[in-house]
Design a protein around this motif. Structure first.
Motif, PDB file in Angstrom:
ATOM      1  N   GLY A   1      33.901  37.938 -18.558  1.00 42.08           N
ATOM      2  CA  GLY A   1      34.309  36.834 -17.698  1.00 42.08           C
ATOM      3  C   GLY A   1      33.537  36.742 -16.405  1.00 42.08           C
ATOM      4  N   HIS A   2      32.797  37.785 -16.019  1.00 45.17           N
ATOM      5  CA  HIS A   2      31.994  37.737 -14.800  1.00 45.17           C
ATOM      6  C   HIS A   2      30.825  36.769 -14.991  1.00 45.17           C
ATOM      7  N   ALA A   3      30.535  36.012 -13.975  1.00 43.41           N
ATOM      8  CA  ALA A   3      29.394  35.096 -14.027  1.00 43.41           C
ATOM      9  C   ALA A   3      28.096  35.888 -13.893  1.00 43.41           C
ATOM     10  N   LEU A   4      27.050  35.416 -14.575  1.00 35.25           N
ATOM     11  CA  LEU A   4      25.741  36.022 -14.404  1.00 35.25           C
ATOM     12  C   LEU A   4      25.181  35.671 -13.039  1.00 35.25           C
ATOM     13  N   PRO A   5      24.415  36.577 -12.426  1.00 33.48           N
ATOM     14  CA  PRO A   5      23.709  36.190 -11.195  1.00 33.48           C
ATOM     15  C   PRO A   5      22.588  35.214 -11.523  1.00 33.48           C
ATOM     16  N   ARG A   6      22.062  34.592 -10.506  1.00 30.40           N
ATOM     17  CA  ARG A   6      20.803  33.874 -10.664  1.00 30.40           C
ATOM     18  C   ARG A   6      19.679  34.905 -10.682  1.00 30.40           C
ATOM     19  N   PHE A   7      18.546  34.519 -11.277  1.00 30.97           N
ATOM     20  CA  PHE A   7      17.443  35.468 -11.431  1.00 30.97           C
ATOM     21  C   PHE A   7      16.169  34.928 -10.797  1.00 30.97           C
ATOM     22  N   GLY A   8      15.450  35.825 -10.169  1.00 31.22           N
ATOM     23  CA  GLY A   8      14.079  35.580  -9.752  1.00 31.22           C
ATOM     24  C   GLY A   8      13.174  36.529 -10.503  1.00 31.22           C
ATOM     25  N   VAL A   9      11.911  36.188 -10.617  1.00 32.74           N
ATOM     26  CA  VAL A   9      10.949  37.030 -11.329  1.00 32.74           C
ATOM     27  C   VAL A   9       9.764  37.306 -10.411  1.00 32.74           C
ATOM     28  N   LEU A  10       9.479  38.578 -10.185  1.00 30.35           N
ATOM     29  CA  LEU A  10       8.310  38.974  -9.411  1.00 30.35           C
ATOM     30  C   LEU A  10       7.127  39.156 -10.358  1.00 30.35           C
ATOM     31  N   LYS A  11       5.968  38.726  -9.930  1.00 26.82           N
ATOM     32  CA  LYS A  11       4.792  38.706 -10.796  1.00 26.82           C
ATOM     33  C   LYS A  11       4.155  40.098 -10.848  1.00 26.82           C
ATOM     34  N   LEU A  12       4.817  41.000 -11.565  1.00 27.33           N
ATOM     35  CA  LEU A  12       4.385  42.392 -11.598  1.00 27.33           C
ATOM     36  C   LEU A  12       4.165  42.903 -13.014  1.00 27.33           C
ATOM     37  N   GLY A  13       4.082  42.001 -13.983  1.00 31.08           N
ATOM     38  CA  GLY A  13       3.911  42.423 -15.361  1.00 31.08           C
ATOM     39  C   GLY A  13       2.486  42.249 -15.836  1.00 31.08           C
ATOM     40  N   THR A  14       2.318  42.218 -17.150  1.00 29.46           N
ATOM     41  CA  THR A  14       0.996  42.064 -17.758  1.00 29.46           C
ATOM     42  C   THR A  14       0.693  40.588 -17.988  1.00 29.46           C
ATOM     43  N   GLY A  15       1.486  39.940 -18.834  1.00 28.16           N
ATOM     44  CA  GLY A  15       1.228  38.539 -19.114  1.00 28.16           C
ATOM     45  C   GLY A  15       1.863  37.587 -18.126  1.00 28.16           C
ATOM     46  N   ASN A  16       3.066  37.933 -17.649  1.00 29.08           N
ATOM     47  CA  ASN A  16       3.763  37.141 -16.630  1.00 29.08           C
ATOM     48  C   ASN A  16       4.027  35.706 -17.047  1.00 29.08           C
ATOM     49  N   GLY A  17       4.434  35.495 -18.299  1.00 28.79           N
ATOM     50  CA  GLY A  17       4.738  34.142 -18.736  1.00 28.79           C
ATOM     51  C   GLY A  17       5.871  33.525 -17.939  1.00 28.79           C
ATOM     52  N   LEU A  18       6.965  34.259 -17.745  1.00 35.92           N
ATOM     53  CA  LEU A  18       8.096  33.745 -16.973  1.00 35.92           C
ATOM     54  C   LEU A  18       7.724  33.526 -15.520  1.00 35.92           C
ATOM     55  N   ALA A  19       6.945  34.428 -14.948  1.00 34.12           N
ATOM     56  CA  ALA A  19       6.533  34.264 -13.555  1.00 34.12           C
ATOM     57  C   ALA A  19       5.707  32.997 -13.375  1.00 34.12           C
ATOM     58  N   ASN A  20       4.843  32.692 -14.353  1.00 33.74           N
ATOM     59  CA  ASN A  20       4.092  31.440 -14.294  1.00 33.74           C
ATOM     60  C   ASN A  20       5.021  30.240 -14.423  1.00 33.74           C
ATOM     61  N   PHE A  21       6.012  30.359 -15.275  1.00 30.42           N
ATOM     62  CA  PHE A  21       6.955  29.268 -15.523  1.00 30.42           C
ATOM     63  C   PHE A  21       7.698  28.873 -14.251  1.00 30.42           C
ATOM     64  N   ILE A  22       8.076  29.859 -13.432  1.00 26.06           N
ATOM     65  CA  ILE A  22       8.845  29.555 -12.222  1.00 26.06           C
ATOM     66  C   ILE A  22       7.984  29.550 -10.966  1.00 26.06           C
ATOM     67  N   ASN A  23       6.646  29.586 -11.155  1.00 21.99           N
ATOM     68  CA  ASN A  23       5.720  29.473 -10.025  1.00 21.99           C
ATOM     69  C   ASN A  23       5.859  30.612  -9.024  1.00 21.99           C
ATOM     70  N   ALA A  24       6.080  31.826  -9.521  1.00 21.27           N
ATOM     71  CA  ALA A  24       6.158  32.987  -8.635  1.00 21.27           C
ATOM     72  C   ALA A  24       4.793  33.246  -8.012  1.00 21.27           C
ATOM     73  N   SER A  25       4.794  33.866  -6.840  1.00 19.51           N
ATOM     74  CA  SER A  25       3.551  34.132  -6.118  1.00 19.51           C
ATOM     75  C   SER A  25       2.773  35.264  -6.761  1.00 19.51           C
ATOM     76  N   ASN A  26       1.457  35.247  -6.573  1.00 20.49           N
ATOM     77  CA  ASN A  26       0.618  36.324  -7.074  1.00 20.49           C
ATOM     78  C   ASN A  26       0.890  37.607  -6.294  1.00 20.49           C
ATOM     79  N   PRO A  27       0.684  38.772  -6.946  1.00 19.12           N
ATOM     80  CA  PRO A  27       0.984  40.034  -6.265  1.00 19.12           C
ATOM     81  C   PRO A  27       0.012  40.394  -5.159  1.00 19.12           C
ATOM     82  N   SER A  28      -1.141  39.734  -5.106  1.00 19.19           N
ATOM     83  CA  SER A  28      -2.100  40.044  -4.049  1.00 19.19           C
ATOM     84  C   SER A  28      -1.552  39.608  -2.699  1.00 19.19           C
ATOM     85  N   GLY A  29      -1.966  40.312  -1.666  1.00 16.38           N
ATOM     86  CA  GLY A  29      -1.475  39.994  -0.332  1.00 16.38           C
ATOM     87  C   GLY A  29       0.014  40.242  -0.217  1.00 16.38           C
TER      88      GLY A  29
END
Length: 363
Positions: A105-133
Motif C-alpha cells: 500500500g505504500h506509494a513508490l517514490p519518484r525516481f531520478g537517474v544519474l548518468k553513471l552506467g555503461t549505456g545509460n539508456g534511461l539517463a538519456n531518456f530523462i535528459n540527465a547531465s553528463n558525469p563530467s564536471g
C-alpha cells in the motif's frame, strides 16, 4: 546488478527516531559501476547527509536499502550505475510494496537517474547531465531545491516476472554479447577509451555482429501473437495504419532476425532502437526486424538515430505479445544477456514509475 560497495556502510538502518523527520532525497549507487568511484561519492557527500547516500554490494543490500528508504519515507530516490541498477532497485521497491510485501500500500517514490552506467539508456531518456564536471552534482542539487518541473510517467515491459525498459530476442541479444566481447578482449590499453562506451557498441555492430551475419543466416522462422488487447500496426511516422489487430490474432508469421519491445526509445549510447516507445500510454513499441545485414551496415547511422524504416522493419503498439522462434535465440533483458529462448511473453507491467526529466517535459 548490485555489487561490492566502495566502503562498508551500516546500510543506514538506524531507528527512524534518529534521522531527520522529513528526508527529501536518497541516492542509491552501484559501487561496481565504472563511473561510480571515490570522487563521485565524495562529491555527492558535499550536498547530501551521510545517511541519505547508499552504496550497494548485493541483492541483500538492495533489500535492506529499499526497506530503509520506505521506512523513512523518501519522496525522491536517485539511482546511479546504469539501467540494470535502476531496474534492480525498482523491482525491489515493487516487491516490498506489493499486496504481500511488508510495505503493502505504500506509494513508490519518484525516481531520478544519474548518468553513471555503461549505456545509460534511461539517463538519456530523462535528459540527465553528463558525469563530467559537476553535472551529476547539479542534477541532485536541482532536485533538492525543487527545481525540476518535468516528470515522465513510464510504463515498463514485463518479462519473466521482471520489469525492464526493453527486451528482445535475436540480433540485439547477439549485439550485446558482441559488445561485451569487444570490451573485454579489445578494449584495453590504448584502445580502452575507443572501444568501451558508444565506440565499443558501434564497433561491435560494424565489425563483429554484421560481418558474422554476412556469412551466417540471421533469419529464423517466427510467429508473434497478439495478447488480450487490440494492437496497432504503425507507419514510419508512428501513426496507426489499417484495422486494429484483434486479441489472439497473429501479428506476424515468417522469418525474422530480431523481435523486441520497449517502453522507452533508447538502448545504450543514444541508440534510438524503439522510436515510437512512450508515445501511447499503457502500450509498448514492438519492433520486428526482417532486414539483411548488409543493409543494416549501410544504414547504421539512420538506424542508430531512429530514422530508418525499410520494408523489413515492422512496428506495432501492443500491450502483450507472445514471440515464438523455431530455434533458441539470444535473449537480452534491459541490456543484460539472459541466455537463449525460443519463446517469450512480453507485456506492459501493471505498475508505472515517475521519472524526473531535467529538460522540463511533463507527461
Amino acid at each position: 546488478m548490485l555489487v561490492q560497495p566502495l566502503r562498508s556502510p551500516d546500510l543506514r538502518q538506524a531507528p527512524a527516531t534518529s534521522v531527520a523527520p522529513e528526508p527529501k532525497v536518497a541516492v542509491l549507487l552501484n559501487a561496481n559501476a565504472r563511473k561510480v568511484d571515490a570522487r563521485v561519492v565524495k562529491t555527492l557527500s558535499h550536498v547530501l547527509p551521510e545517511e541519505d547516500l547508499f552504496l550497494s554490494r548485493s541483492p541483500l543490500d538492495a533489500w535492506r536499502i529499499v526497506q530503509t528508504v520506505l521506512e523513512r519515507g523518501y519522496p525522491l530516490v536517485f539511482t546511479g550505475g546504469g539501467d540494470g541498477t535502476f531496474m534492480g532497485f525498482v523491482n525491489e521497491f515493487l516487491r516490498q510494496t506489493e499486496s504481500r510485501g511488508r510495505f503493502a500500500g505504500h506509494a513508490l517514490p519518484r525516481f531520478g537517474v544519474l548518468k553513471l552506467g555503461t549505456g545509460n539508456g534511461l539517463a538519456n531518456f530523462i535528459n540527465a547531465s553528463n558525469p563530467s564536471g559537476d553535472g551529476i552534482l547539479q542534477d541532485v542539487v536541482r532536485a533538492l531545491s525543487g527545481d525540476v518541473a518535468g516528470l515522465r510517467r513510464m510504463n515498463m515491459v514485463m518479462v519473466d516476472g521482471q520489469r525492464t525498459p526493453f527486451a528482445g530476442l535475436g540480433v540485439d541479444g547477439k549485439l550485446l554479447n558482441d559488445y561485451i566481447w569487444v570490451k573485454e578482449n579489445l578494449g584495453k590499453g590504448f584502445f580502452k577509451k575507443v572501444l568501451t562506451g558508444s565506440g565499443g557498441y558501434f564497433s561491435a555492430v560494424a565489425f563483429k555482429t554484421v560481418p558474422h551475419y554476412l556469412t551466417h543466416s540471421t533469419w529464423v522462422e517466427c510467429e508473434v501473437i497478439n495478447g488480450a488487447h487490440e494492437a496497432y500496426r504503425l507507419s514510419a511516422e508512428g501513426s496507426p495504419v489499417g484495422e486494429p489487430i484483434a486479441p489472439g490474432e497473429a501479428m506476424f508469421r515468417g522469418k525474422l532476425m530480431m523481435a523486441g519491445a520497449a517502453t522507452m526509445p533508447f538502448y545504450g549510447y543514444g541508440f534510438r532502437m524503439f522510436p515510437f516507445a512512450h508515445q501511447r500510454r499503457g502500450m509498448m513499441h514492438v519492433r520486428l526486424g526482417q532486414v539483411h545485414a548488409a543493409n543494416v551496415l549501410a544504414n547504421l547511422p539512420k538506424l542508430w538515430n531512429g530514422r530508418w524504416f525499410p520494408e523489413g522493419i515492422h512496428d506495432f503498439h501492443a500491450k502483450d505479445v507472445t514471440i515464438r522462434f523455431a530455434q533458441p535465440m539470444p535473449l537480452q533483458v534491459g541490456g543484460d544477456a539472459a541466455g537463449y529462448r525460443d519463446e517469450v511473453k512480453l507485456s506492459v507491467a501493471p505498475e508505472t514509475v515517475d521519472l524526473l526529466d531535467f529538460h522540463g517535459s511533463v507527461n
